[in-house]
Design a protein around this motif. Structure first.
Motif, PDB file in Angstrom:
ATOM      1  N   GLU A 250       0.829  -1.209   0.000  1.00  0.00           N
ATOM      2  CA  GLU A 250       0.000   0.000   0.000  1.00  0.00           C
ATOM      3  C   GLU A 250       0.861   1.255   0.000  1.00  0.00           C
ATOM      4  N   LYS A 251       1.979   1.220   0.712  1.00  0.00           N
ATOM      5  CA  LYS A 251       2.892   2.372   0.700  1.00  0.00           C
ATOM      6  C   LYS A 251       3.471   2.589  -0.690  1.00  0.00           C
ATOM      7  N   LEU A 252       3.857   1.492  -1.346  1.00  0.00           N
ATOM      8  CA  LEU A 252       4.372   1.594  -2.703  1.00  0.00           C
ATOM      9  C   LEU A 252       3.294   2.115  -3.638  1.00  0.00           C
ATOM     10  N   GLY A 253       2.074   1.603  -3.474  1.00  0.00           N
ATOM     11  CA  GLY A 253       0.973   2.066  -4.303  1.00  0.00           C
ATOM     12  C   GLY A 253       0.713   3.556  -4.132  1.00  0.00           C
ATOM     13  N   TRP A 254       0.806   4.030  -2.900  1.00  0.00           N
ATOM     14  CA  TRP A 254       0.610   5.458  -2.631  1.00  0.00           C
ATOM     15  C   TRP A 254       1.705   6.283  -3.318  1.00  0.00           C
ATOM     16  N   THR A 255       2.936   5.801  -3.240  1.00  0.00           N
ATOM     17  CA  THR A 255       4.048   6.504  -3.878  1.00  0.00           C
ATOM     18  C   THR A 255       3.838   6.607  -5.388  1.00  0.00           C
ATOM     19  N   LEU A 256       3.385   5.509  -5.991  1.00  0.00           N
ATOM     20  CA  LEU A 256       3.125   5.519  -7.423  1.00  0.00           C
ATOM     21  C   LEU A 256       1.962   6.450  -7.760  1.00  0.00           C
ATOM     22  N   ALA A 257       0.970   6.513  -6.879  1.00  0.00           N
ATOM     23  CA  ALA A 257      -0.165   7.416  -7.100  1.00  0.00           C
ATOM     24  C   ALA A 257       0.284   8.871  -7.045  1.00  0.00           C
ATOM     25  N   VAL A 258       1.169   9.186  -6.109  1.00  0.00           N
ATOM     26  CA  VAL A 258       1.702  10.551  -6.014  1.00  0.00           C
ATOM     27  C   VAL A 258       2.482  10.894  -7.281  1.00  0.00           C
TER      28      VAL A 258
ATOM     29  N   ASN B 206      -6.932   3.286  -2.410  1.00  0.00           N
ATOM     30  CA  ASN B 206      -8.112   2.774  -1.729  1.00  0.00           C
ATOM     31  C   ASN B 206      -8.397   3.577  -0.465  1.00  0.00           C
ATOM     32  N   THR B 207      -9.464   3.213   0.211  1.00  0.00           N
ATOM     33  CA  THR B 207      -9.879   3.953   1.401  1.00  0.00           C
ATOM     34  C   THR B 207      -8.822   3.901   2.488  1.00  0.00           C
ATOM     35  N   ARG B 208      -8.222   2.748   2.702  1.00  0.00           N
ATOM     36  CA  ARG B 208      -7.193   2.622   3.739  1.00  0.00           C
ATOM     37  C   ARG B 208      -6.045   3.599   3.488  1.00  0.00           C
ATOM     38  N   GLN B 209      -5.616   3.684   2.249  1.00  0.00           N
ATOM     39  CA  GLN B 209      -4.511   4.585   1.926  1.00  0.00           C
ATOM     40  C   GLN B 209      -4.903   6.044   2.160  1.00  0.00           C
ATOM     41  N   ALA B 210      -6.095   6.409   1.705  1.00  0.00           N
ATOM     42  CA  ALA B 210      -6.539   7.791   1.869  1.00  0.00           C
ATOM     43  C   ALA B 210      -6.682   8.160   3.339  1.00  0.00           C
ATOM     44  N   GLN B 211      -7.315   7.282   4.112  1.00  0.00           N
ATOM     45  CA  GLN B 211      -7.530   7.594   5.524  1.00  0.00           C
ATOM     46  C   GLN B 211      -6.235   7.562   6.324  1.00  0.00           C
ATOM     47  N   ALA B 212      -5.265   6.753   5.899  1.00  0.00           N
ATOM     48  CA  ALA B 212      -3.969   6.721   6.588  1.00  0.00           C
ATOM     49  C   ALA B 212      -3.229   8.040   6.410  1.00  0.00           C
ATOM     50  N   LYS B 213      -3.468   8.710   5.284  1.00  0.00           N
ATOM     51  CA  LYS B 213      -2.752   9.941   4.974  1.00  0.00           C
ATOM     52  C   LYS B 213      -3.509  11.199   5.389  1.00  0.00           C
ATOM     53  N   MET B 214      -4.740  11.039   5.848  1.00  0.00           N
ATOM     54  CA  MET B 214      -5.561  12.196   6.204  1.00  0.00           C
ATOM     55  C   MET B 214      -5.888  12.169   7.694  1.00  0.00           C
ATOM     56  N   ALA B 215      -5.685  13.287   8.349  1.00  0.00           N
ATOM     57  CA  ALA B 215      -5.921  13.374   9.792  1.00  0.00           C
ATOM     58  C   ALA B 215      -7.408  13.298  10.096  1.00  0.00           C
ATOM     59  N   PRO B 216      -7.782  12.803  11.279  1.00  0.00           N
ATOM     60  CA  PRO B 216      -9.187  12.854  11.696  1.00  0.00           C
ATOM     61  C   PRO B 216      -9.718  14.291  11.640  1.00  0.00           C
ATOM     62  N   SER B 217     -11.017  14.408  11.499  1.00  0.00           N
ATOM     63  CA  SER B 217     -11.634  15.720  11.282  1.00  0.00           C
ATOM     64  C   SER B 217     -11.275  16.731  12.363  1.00  0.00           C
ATOM     65  N   VAL B 218     -11.314  16.332  13.608  1.00  0.00           N
ATOM     66  CA  VAL B 218     -11.044  17.282  14.691  1.00  0.00           C
ATOM     67  C   VAL B 218      -9.605  17.786  14.631  1.00  0.00           C
ATOM     68  N   ASP B 219      -8.669  16.937  14.223  1.00  0.00           N
ATOM     69  CA  ASP B 219      -7.276  17.362  14.124  1.00  0.00           C
ATOM     70  C   ASP B 219      -7.094  18.375  12.993  1.00  0.00           C
ATOM     71  N   THR B 220      -7.774  18.153  11.879  1.00  0.00           N
ATOM     72  CA  THR B 220      -7.716  19.110  10.768  1.00  0.00           C
ATOM     73  C   THR B 220      -8.311  20.449  11.188  1.00  0.00           C
ATOM     74  N   TYR B 221      -9.410  20.391  11.913  1.00  0.00           N
ATOM     75  CA  TYR B 221     -10.054  21.611  12.416  1.00  0.00           C
ATOM     76  C   TYR B 221      -9.105  22.404  13.317  1.00  0.00           C
ATOM     77  N   MET B 222      -8.451  21.738  14.236  1.00  0.00           N
ATOM     78  CA  MET B 222      -7.540  22.427  15.145  1.00  0.00           C
ATOM     79  C   MET B 222      -6.354  23.018  14.384  1.00  0.00           C
TER      80      MET B 222
END
Length: 386
Positions: A16-24, A66-82
């Motif tokens: 999944e890490k490799l896949g994310w790198t290729l996506a970037v 996939n969803t796992r990759q996206a959610q691993a790279k994105m902070a929970p909503s409250v953290d983004t808000y802060m």
């Protein structure tokens, strides 16, 4: 603050890490390619170049991850808000971060306030926009949502009207699927009502999946879903519901998908995948078989919306003139208007893609006509009581 989070970021596998790198890497290619092509050919009938580039990048990234990759790279909503509150535009504002945890019978959710939270000692005329962010029910809040909410608040306060925005932090799929976000949205609305905020001072709104959730809550007021607690009795209708590119069906057969599918960042493949992650494979058919349209408002007959004027006074809808949801939103809005008796207004942004306001802030452009129209529609709902 409780430990509740919109999602729990996971540890990715090596693949999944490799896949994310290729996506970037592919997103970088898409950026360069679209920057060149939009510089060569970009007539006035197309979105501005920065929007075209952003759309190409998003389409590339989410088409390869996939969803796992996206959610691993994105902070929970409250953290983004802060974190958003630490950005320059918010520094020195007249309000600070304010978080309200809500927990009823073990179900948790949270309100993230932009502006001062509602209190029983507030003016009887203070307005509150309960905002549900988009993201296909699998992506958390991003800073663009916060900036859009801030713009709505500031535009309303230009009329001398005190207003605060309460952004709903809800659980994401596939860990929590429909009707969990509906349950959390109802808890948030009930929290405001129980605190003494008059329904006529509350507007609900949302973009994309958040527009879907807003419509689900309205449906629930009139047709309680058996898996969700009821909305507290309304002493008057809610002031408004504001829908920005609402996701009204999981079907992708409308002509706009073929017409704009290579231009918009939302693709049929992505919608199918997000729909399965958000609600599951069998739930949509099961909901329809039970005669419930909370999950797919476009499929509802006109009769489903009868009596909705007892739940909300005004519904304002915006949609992009070059987005894949265009036909579905137009068809739903026509049916809603005919069946509900609610005062409604529709605005089509001629050159906008899906969820246009987010591109204002993601592309670094000032609020577009569509963003300002969403704020104006919110004010239209609020001022009808004045």
């Amino acid at each position: 603050m409780s430990s509740f989070k919109s999602h729990t970021p996971v540890s990715l596998t090596i693949a999944e890490k490799l896949g994310w790198t290729l996506a970037v890497a592919d997103a970088i290619r898409a950026t360069i390619q679209k920057s060149i092509t939009a510089s060569i050919y970009s007539p006035s009938t197309l979105p501005p170049k920065p929007v075209q580039v952003n759309a190409a990048v998003i389409r590339s990234m989410f088409g390869r991850t996939n969803t796992r990759q996206a959610q691993a790279k994105m902070a929970p909503s409250v953290d983004t808000y802060m974190a958003w509150f630490k950005l320059k535009p918010q520094l020195g504002s007249s309000y600070e971060p304010a978080v309200e945890d809500i927990c009823v019978d073990g179900v948790e959710t949270r309100l993230l306030w932009i502006g001062k939270p509602w209190k029983k000692t507030d003016s009887a005329n203070k307005k509150v926009l309960l905002y549900c962010h988009g993201g296909g029910f699998i992506l958390p809040l991003n800073s663009g949502h916060c900036s859009f909410a801030r713009v709505i608040r500031e535009e309303i306060e230009k009329y001398g009207q005190e207003c605060s925005v309460a952004i709903l932090e809800y659980s994401l799929g596939p860990e929590k699927q429909f009707p969990v976000p509906l349950h959390q949205g109802v808890l948030a609305l009930n929290h405001l009502l129980a605190a003494g905020c008059s329904p006529s001072n509350i507007a609900m709104g949302g973009d994309s999946a958040g527009g879907h959730l807003t419509l689900s809550i309205l449906s629930h007021i009139m047709h309680p879903h058996p898996s969700v607690p009821p909305v507290l009795p309304l002493s008057s209708p809610l002031a408004a519901a504001i829908l920005v590119s609402p996701w009204v069906t999981f079907d992708q057969s409308a002509p706009a998908f073929a017409k704009f599918g290579r231009e918009d960042y939302v693709t049929p493949h992505l919608l199918r995948y997000w729909g399965e992650e958000a609600i599951g494979l069998e739930a949509p058919a099961a909901e329809l078989a039970a005669g419930r349209y909370h999950a797919e408002p476009k499929r509802a007959p006109e009769s489903w919306w009868q009596g909705m004027d007892r739940a909300v006074k005004f519904v304002g809808t915006t949609v992009g003139g070059r987005e894949v949801f265009l036909d579905d939103v137009l068809e739903w809005e026509k049916s809603f208007r005919a069946g509900s008796g609610v005062r409604a207004e529709l605005y089509v942004g001629p050159i906008e893609l899906h969820d246009g306001p987010l591109f204002d802030f993601g592309s670094g452009r000032p609020p577009s006509e569509l963003s300002l129209k969403a704020a104006q529609l919110t004010w239209e709902g609020f001022k009808s009581k004045l």
